[in-house]
Design a protein around this motif. Sequence first.
Motif, short mmCIF file in Angstrom:
data_model
loop_
_atom_site.label_atom_id
_atom_site.label_comp_id
_atom_site.label_asym_id
_atom_site.label_seq_id
_atom_site.Cartn_x
_atom_site.Cartn_y
_atom_site.Cartn_z
N VAL A 11 -27.69 18.84 -23.78
CA VAL A 11 -28.60 19.98 -23.57
C VAL A 11 -27.96 20.97 -22.60
O VAL A 11 -27.96 22.19 -22.84
CB VAL A 11 -29.97 19.50 -23.05
CG1 VAL A 11 -30.86 20.67 -22.68
CG2 VAL A 11 -30.65 18.61 -24.09
N GLU A 12 -27.39 20.46 -21.53
CA GLU A 12 -26.73 21.33 -20.56
C GLU A 12 -25.53 22.03 -21.18
O GLU A 12 -25.28 23.20 -20.89
CB GLU A 12 -26.29 20.52 -19.34
CG GLU A 12 -27.45 19.99 -18.51
CD GLU A 12 -27.00 19.00 -17.46
OE1 GLU A 12 -27.21 19.28 -16.26
OE2 GLU A 12 -26.42 17.96 -17.84
N LEU A 13 -24.80 21.34 -22.06
CA LEU A 13 -23.65 21.95 -22.72
C LEU A 13 -24.09 23.16 -23.53
O LEU A 13 -23.47 24.22 -23.46
CB LEU A 13 -22.93 20.95 -23.62
CG LEU A 13 -21.74 21.53 -24.40
CD1 LEU A 13 -20.60 21.92 -23.45
CD2 LEU A 13 -21.23 20.56 -25.45
N GLU A 14 -25.16 23.02 -24.29
CA GLU A 14 -25.64 24.14 -25.11
C GLU A 14 -25.97 25.35 -24.25
O GLU A 14 -25.68 26.48 -24.63
CB GLU A 14 -26.87 23.70 -25.92
CG GLU A 14 -26.58 22.64 -26.96
CD GLU A 14 -25.49 23.02 -27.95
OE1 GLU A 14 -25.45 24.17 -28.41
OE2 GLU A 14 -24.65 22.14 -28.25
N GLN A 15 -26.57 25.12 -23.09
CA GLN A 15 -26.90 26.22 -22.18
C GLN A 15 -25.64 26.87 -21.62
O GLN A 15 -25.53 28.10 -21.55
CB GLN A 15 -27.79 25.73 -21.04
CG GLN A 15 -29.14 25.26 -21.51
CD GLN A 15 -29.89 24.47 -20.43
OE1 GLN A 15 -29.32 24.04 -19.44
NE2 GLN A 15 -31.19 24.29 -20.65
N LEU A 16 -24.68 26.05 -21.24
CA LEU A 16 -23.44 26.56 -20.63
C LEU A 16 -22.59 27.36 -21.61
O LEU A 16 -22.08 28.42 -21.25
CB LEU A 16 -22.60 25.41 -20.09
CG LEU A 16 -22.92 24.90 -18.70
CD1 LEU A 16 -22.00 23.73 -18.37
CD2 LEU A 16 -22.78 25.98 -17.66
N ILE A 17 -22.42 26.84 -22.83
CA ILE A 17 -21.49 27.51 -23.75
C ILE A 17 -22.00 28.87 -24.20
O ILE A 17 -21.21 29.73 -24.58
CB ILE A 17 -21.10 26.64 -24.96
CG1 ILE A 17 -22.30 26.34 -25.85
CG2 ILE A 17 -20.40 25.38 -24.51
CD1 ILE A 17 -21.93 25.62 -27.13
N PHE A 79 -14.87 26.32 -25.54
CA PHE A 79 -15.86 27.23 -26.10
C PHE A 79 -15.79 28.55 -25.35
O PHE A 79 -15.54 28.58 -24.15
CB PHE A 79 -17.29 26.67 -25.91
CG PHE A 79 -17.55 25.38 -26.63
CD1 PHE A 79 -18.00 25.39 -27.95
CD2 PHE A 79 -17.40 24.16 -26.00
CE1 PHE A 79 -18.27 24.20 -28.61
CE2 PHE A 79 -17.66 22.97 -26.64
CZ PHE A 79 -18.09 22.99 -27.96
N ASN A 80 -16.03 29.64 -26.09
CA ASN A 80 -16.13 30.96 -25.45
C ASN A 80 -17.30 31.68 -26.08
O ASN A 80 -17.31 31.91 -27.30
CB ASN A 80 -14.84 31.74 -25.61
CG ASN A 80 -14.76 32.92 -24.68
OD1 ASN A 80 -15.61 33.09 -23.80
ND2 ASN A 80 -13.75 33.75 -24.85
N ASN A 81 -18.30 31.99 -25.28
CA ASN A 81 -19.52 32.67 -25.73
C ASN A 81 -20.14 31.98 -26.94
O ASN A 81 -20.48 32.61 -27.93
CB ASN A 81 -19.23 34.14 -26.02
CG ASN A 81 -18.81 34.88 -24.77
OD1 ASN A 81 -19.36 34.65 -23.69
ND2 ASN A 81 -17.83 35.75 -24.88
N GLY A 82 -20.26 30.66 -26.85
CA GLY A 82 -20.95 29.90 -27.88
C GLY A 82 -20.12 29.46 -29.06
O GLY A 82 -20.58 28.70 -29.89
N GLN A 83 -18.88 29.92 -29.14
CA GLN A 83 -18.03 29.59 -30.28
C GLN A 83 -16.89 28.66 -29.87
O GLN A 83 -16.30 28.84 -28.80
CB GLN A 83 -17.41 30.86 -30.88
CG GLN A 83 -18.43 31.87 -31.37
CD GLN A 83 -19.25 31.33 -32.52
OE1 GLN A 83 -18.72 30.75 -33.46
NE2 GLN A 83 -20.55 31.51 -32.45
N GLU A 84 -16.57 27.71 -30.73
CA GLU A 84 -15.41 26.86 -30.48
C GLU A 84 -14.15 27.69 -30.69
O GLU A 84 -13.98 28.32 -31.73
CB GLU A 84 -15.40 25.65 -31.42
CG GLU A 84 -14.22 24.75 -31.18
CD GLU A 84 -14.21 23.49 -32.04
OE1 GLU A 84 -13.10 23.01 -32.33
OE2 GLU A 84 -15.28 22.99 -32.42
N VAL A 85 -13.27 27.67 -29.69
CA VAL A 85 -12.04 28.45 -29.75
C VAL A 85 -10.85 27.56 -30.10
O VAL A 85 -9.99 27.94 -30.88
CB VAL A 85 -11.78 29.16 -28.39
CG1 VAL A 85 -10.47 29.90 -28.41
CG2 VAL A 85 -12.93 30.06 -28.04
#
Length: 103
Positions: A11-17, A79-85
């Motif tokens: 859950v925290e990962l989703e908020q952070l990314i 991740f950068n702005n919600g996307q896997e880089v």
Amino acid sequence: MAVAVREINGVELEQLIAEGKVLADFYSKVCGPCKMLSFVLNDVAKNVDNVEIVKLDFDENKETVEKYGVVGYPTLILFNNGQEVERLKGLQQKPIIQRMIER
């Protein structure tokens, strides 16, 4: 300025990314290479300030592991702005991780 490596949950990962650049380490407490990677990540964290470095326990975050298709550990996902880089599997050395973050 250095960043601190910290343990989080899915859950925290989703908020952070959603907010910026995040390097997520999917690991297991019983994995030798994962333990070695922790030392490498702590060293990397001393030299970067433009990324959040986090760890997610593979066994405690099954939903997140499945969502991102992580099949083994250790696995690093940037991740950068919600996307896997970018994604790296297995034990990595400091220069490779730093180049990954700086791209």
